[in-house]
Write a protein that holds these residues in place. Sequence first.
Motif, PDB file in Angstrom:
ATOM      1  N   ILE A 107      -6.727 -29.836 -43.016  1.00  0.00           N
ATOM      2  CA  ILE A 107      -6.297 -29.020 -41.880  1.00  0.00           C
ATOM      3  C   ILE A 107      -4.789 -28.846 -41.807  1.00  0.00           C
ATOM      4  CG2 ILE A 107      -6.294 -28.872 -39.362  1.00  0.00           C
ATOM      5  CD1 ILE A 107      -8.933 -30.329 -39.350  1.00  0.00           C
ATOM      6  N   GLU A 108      -4.047 -29.935 -41.839  1.00  0.00           N
ATOM      7  CA  GLU A 108      -2.647 -29.902 -41.436  1.00  0.00           C
ATOM      8  C   GLU A 108      -1.679 -29.434 -42.523  1.00  0.00           C
ATOM      9  OE1 GLU A 108      -1.723 -33.797 -40.055  1.00  0.00           O
ATOM     10  OE2 GLU A 108      -3.567 -33.979 -38.902  1.00  0.00           O
ATOM     11  N   THR A 109      -1.905 -29.810 -43.754  1.00  0.00           N
ATOM     12  CA  THR A 109      -0.885 -29.750 -44.791  1.00  0.00           C
ATOM     13  C   THR A 109      -0.373 -28.353 -45.088  1.00  0.00           C
ATOM     14  OG1 THR A 109      -1.894 -31.706 -45.786  1.00  0.00           O
ATOM     15  CG2 THR A 109      -0.370 -30.430 -47.162  1.00  0.00           C
ATOM     16  N   PHE A 110      -1.214 -27.338 -45.025  1.00  0.00           N
ATOM     17  CA  PHE A 110      -0.843 -26.023 -45.538  1.00  0.00           C
ATOM     18  C   PHE A 110      -0.554 -25.006 -44.439  1.00  0.00           C
ATOM     19  CE2 PHE A 110      -3.291 -28.224 -48.730  1.00  0.00           C
ATOM     20  CZ  PHE A 110      -2.551 -28.015 -49.876  1.00  0.00           C
ATOM     21  N   GLN A 111      -0.390 -25.459 -43.215  1.00  0.00           N
ATOM     22  CA  GLN A 111      -0.180 -24.509 -42.126  1.00  0.00           C
ATOM     23  C   GLN A 111       1.136 -23.744 -42.273  1.00  0.00           C
ATOM     24  OE1 GLN A 111      -1.680 -25.513 -38.064  1.00  0.00           O
ATOM     25  NE2 GLN A 111      -1.799 -27.578 -38.901  1.00  0.00           N
ATOM     26  N   ASP A 112       2.201 -24.413 -42.682  1.00  0.00           N
ATOM     27  CA  ASP A 112       3.477 -23.721 -42.864  1.00  0.00           C
ATOM     28  C   ASP A 112       3.406 -22.717 -44.005  1.00  0.00           C
ATOM     29  OD1 ASP A 112       4.657 -25.083 -40.770  1.00  0.00           O
ATOM     30  OD2 ASP A 112       5.477 -26.673 -42.045  1.00  0.00           O
ATOM     31  N   ALA A 113       2.676 -23.070 -45.084  1.00  0.00           N
ATOM     32  CA  ALA A 113       2.541 -22.147 -46.206  1.00  0.00           C
ATOM     33  C   ALA A 113       1.791 -20.891 -45.794  1.00  0.00           C
ATOM     34  CB  ALA A 113       1.826 -22.842 -47.370  1.00  0.00           C
ATOM     35  N   LEU A 114       0.765 -21.042 -44.967  1.00  0.00           N
ATOM     36  CA  LEU A 114      -0.025 -19.893 -44.540  1.00  0.00           C
ATOM     37  C   LEU A 114       0.685 -19.080 -43.462  1.00  0.00           C
ATOM     38  CD1 LEU A 114      -3.634 -21.394 -44.396  1.00  0.00           C
ATOM     39  CD2 LEU A 114      -2.492 -20.216 -46.278  1.00  0.00           C
ATOM     40  N   ALA A 115       1.643 -19.691 -42.787  1.00  0.00           N
ATOM     41  CA  ALA A 115       2.352 -18.978 -41.720  1.00  0.00           C
ATOM     42  C   ALA A 115       3.093 -17.761 -42.246  1.00  0.00           C
ATOM     43  CB  ALA A 115       3.322 -19.921 -41.011  1.00  0.00           C
ATOM     44  N   SER A 116       3.441 -17.758 -43.523  1.00  0.00           N
ATOM     45  CA  SER A 116       4.161 -16.621 -44.108  1.00  0.00           C
ATOM     46  C   SER A 116       3.228 -15.516 -44.575  1.00  0.00           C
ATOM     47  CB  SER A 116       5.007 -17.098 -45.288  1.00  0.00           C
ATOM     48  OG  SER A 116       4.177 -17.634 -46.323  1.00  0.00           O
ATOM     49  N   SER A 117       1.927 -15.725 -44.460  1.00  0.00           N
ATOM     50  CA  SER A 117       0.966 -14.718 -44.914  1.00  0.00           C
ATOM     51  C   SER A 117       1.041 -13.457 -44.058  1.00  0.00           C
ATOM     52  CB  SER A 117      -0.450 -15.295 -44.859  1.00  0.00           C
ATOM     53  OG  SER A 117      -1.416 -14.275 -45.050  1.00  0.00           O
ATOM     54  N   ARG A 118       0.759 -12.328 -44.666  1.00  0.00           N
ATOM     55  CA  ARG A 118       0.757 -11.059 -43.943  1.00  0.00           C
ATOM     56  C   ARG A 118      -0.580 -10.785 -43.269  1.00  0.00           C
ATOM     57  NH1 ARG A 118       4.074  -6.897 -47.952  1.00  0.00           N
ATOM     58  NH2 ARG A 118       5.759  -8.347 -48.495  1.00  0.00           N
ATOM     59  N   ILE A 119      -1.542 -11.652 -43.470  1.00  0.00           N
ATOM     60  CA  ILE A 119      -2.838 -11.494 -42.815  1.00  0.00           C
ATOM     61  C   ILE A 119      -2.702 -11.878 -41.345  1.00  0.00           C
ATOM     62  CG2 ILE A 119      -5.236 -12.297 -42.780  1.00  0.00           C
ATOM     63  CD1 ILE A 119      -5.102 -12.614 -45.761  1.00  0.00           C
ATOM     64  N   ARG A 120      -3.280 -11.112 -40.465  1.00  0.00           N
ATOM     65  CA  ARG A 120      -2.993 -11.218 -39.033  1.00  0.00           C
ATOM     66  C   ARG A 120      -3.526 -12.502 -38.410  1.00  0.00           C
ATOM     67  NH1 ARG A 120      -4.561  -5.095 -36.957  1.00  0.00           N
ATOM     68  NH2 ARG A 120      -3.181  -3.942 -38.374  1.00  0.00           N
ATOM     69  N   HIS A 121      -4.782 -12.828 -38.661  1.00  0.00           N
ATOM     70  CA  HIS A 121      -5.421 -13.934 -37.962  1.00  0.00           C
ATOM     71  C   HIS A 121      -5.808 -15.023 -38.960  1.00  0.00           C
ATOM     72  CE1 HIS A 121      -5.621 -11.242 -34.547  1.00  0.00           C
ATOM     73  NE2 HIS A 121      -6.270 -10.356 -35.285  1.00  0.00           N
ATOM     74  N   ARG A 122      -5.602 -16.288 -38.558  1.00  0.00           N
ATOM     75  CA  ARG A 122      -5.910 -17.418 -39.424  1.00  0.00           C
ATOM     76  C   ARG A 122      -6.860 -18.358 -38.701  1.00  0.00           C
ATOM     77  NH1 ARG A 122      -0.401 -16.546 -39.005  1.00  0.00           N
ATOM     78  NH2 ARG A 122       0.428 -15.347 -40.761  1.00  0.00           N
ATOM     79  N   VAL A 123      -7.855 -18.838 -39.425  1.00  0.00           N
ATOM     80  CA  VAL A 123      -8.878 -19.713 -38.861  1.00  0.00           C
ATOM     81  C   VAL A 123      -9.027 -20.918 -39.758  1.00  0.00           C
ATOM     82  CG1 VAL A 123     -11.297 -19.925 -38.174  1.00  0.00           C
ATOM     83  CG2 VAL A 123     -10.089 -17.748 -37.839  1.00  0.00           C
ATOM     84  N   LEU A 124      -9.159 -22.096 -39.157  1.00  0.00           N
ATOM     85  CA  LEU A 124      -9.361 -23.331 -39.891  1.00  0.00           C
ATOM     86  C   LEU A 124     -10.803 -23.788 -39.720  1.00  0.00           C
ATOM     87  CD1 LEU A 124      -6.117 -25.193 -38.745  1.00  0.00           C
ATOM     88  CD2 LEU A 124      -6.450 -23.878 -40.848  1.00  0.00           C
ATOM     89  N   ILE A 125     -11.429 -24.183 -40.823  1.00  0.00           N
ATOM     90  CA  ILE A 125     -12.783 -24.732 -40.786  1.00  0.00           C
ATOM     91  C   ILE A 125     -12.728 -26.131 -41.364  1.00  0.00           C
ATOM     92  CG2 ILE A 125     -15.129 -24.539 -41.674  1.00  0.00           C
ATOM     93  CD1 ILE A 125     -14.894 -21.567 -41.565  1.00  0.00           C
TER      94      ILE A 125
END
Length: 255
Positions: free
Chosen positions: A52-70
Motif C-alpha cells: 500500500i504505502e511504498t509507491f504512493q509518491d511514484a504514482l502521484a506523478s501519474s497523469r491518470i486522474r483517479h487512483r485506487v488501492l486494493i
Amino acid sequence: MTLFDIQNPPLARLQDWYRSPLGQEVARVECASVQRLIANTFGYYLVQIGVIETFQDALASSRIRHRVLIASESSAAQRWPQILSRTDQLPLAADSVDAILLPHTLDFVANPQAVLSEVERVLIPEGRVVILGFNALSAWGARGLMGRARGRAPWCGRFRTAAQAGKWLSVLGFDIEVCEHMLYRPPFRHAQGAGCEPFESWGPRFLPRLGGVYAIRAVKRVATLTPLKPSWFGRRRAILTGGAMRPTRRGTGHV
C-alpha cells in the motif's frame, strides 16, 4: 505458519520490510522505475494491488486522474480510496481500469496466474499493467536458498524470472512493451552506498538479466473481428452468440 498465512499475510510482511534500510534503498530504485513506466499513460483509473504505502509518491506523478488501492488489510498511511479484497477476485467491473501496478504482488500470492487473469478482465483494451518482481536468477534469489533468510521478508515469497511472468502475460493476450532489470548489488545491508557502484555499473553491461528486480510494462491487446462476406450458397452464417458488450468510448492510450 504457512507461506500464505491469513493471519500474517506475506504482502503485509513485505510492507514492513520496505521500512528497513535495505528495503528503503530498494523502494527508491523501484519507484524511479515505476515513474518512468507510467509517465505517459493516460486515462481515468489507476489501480495498485498489494503493497500500500511504498509507491504512493511514484504514482502521484501519474497523469491518470483517479487512483485506487486494493489490499488485504487497511492502512492509515494511504492517501487514496482503498478497497479490501482478495487479489484473485477483484471487485471491479470488466474493462473499467486504464492501468494497474503489481508491486511484487505475484511474488507473494498463492495463485499469480489467477491474479493476472483478473487484471486482464478489468483492464480496458490497450490498458497497461506494470509488474515488479524479485528475480529468481540473481543474488537476491540465491539468498533465499540460505537457511537464515528462509521465511523472512522478502525471501518468504516465491521468486520467479521476467521470462516466466512474460509467458503468463502472453497466454492472456498481453504484449510486452518494456522489460528492465535493476539492483545488481548483493542483497545485504553493507552492500549499500558507494561500495555497490561496481555492481550497478558492470551488471547491466555484462549480466543484464541477473538484476535482483525486474520491471515489466505490458499492454492488453484485443483481437478485432474481421467482417465475413455473405455466403453465396444462401445459408445464414452465425457470427456471434449471446449478448455483445458495448466498447468503451473513453480516450486513453500510451505515447
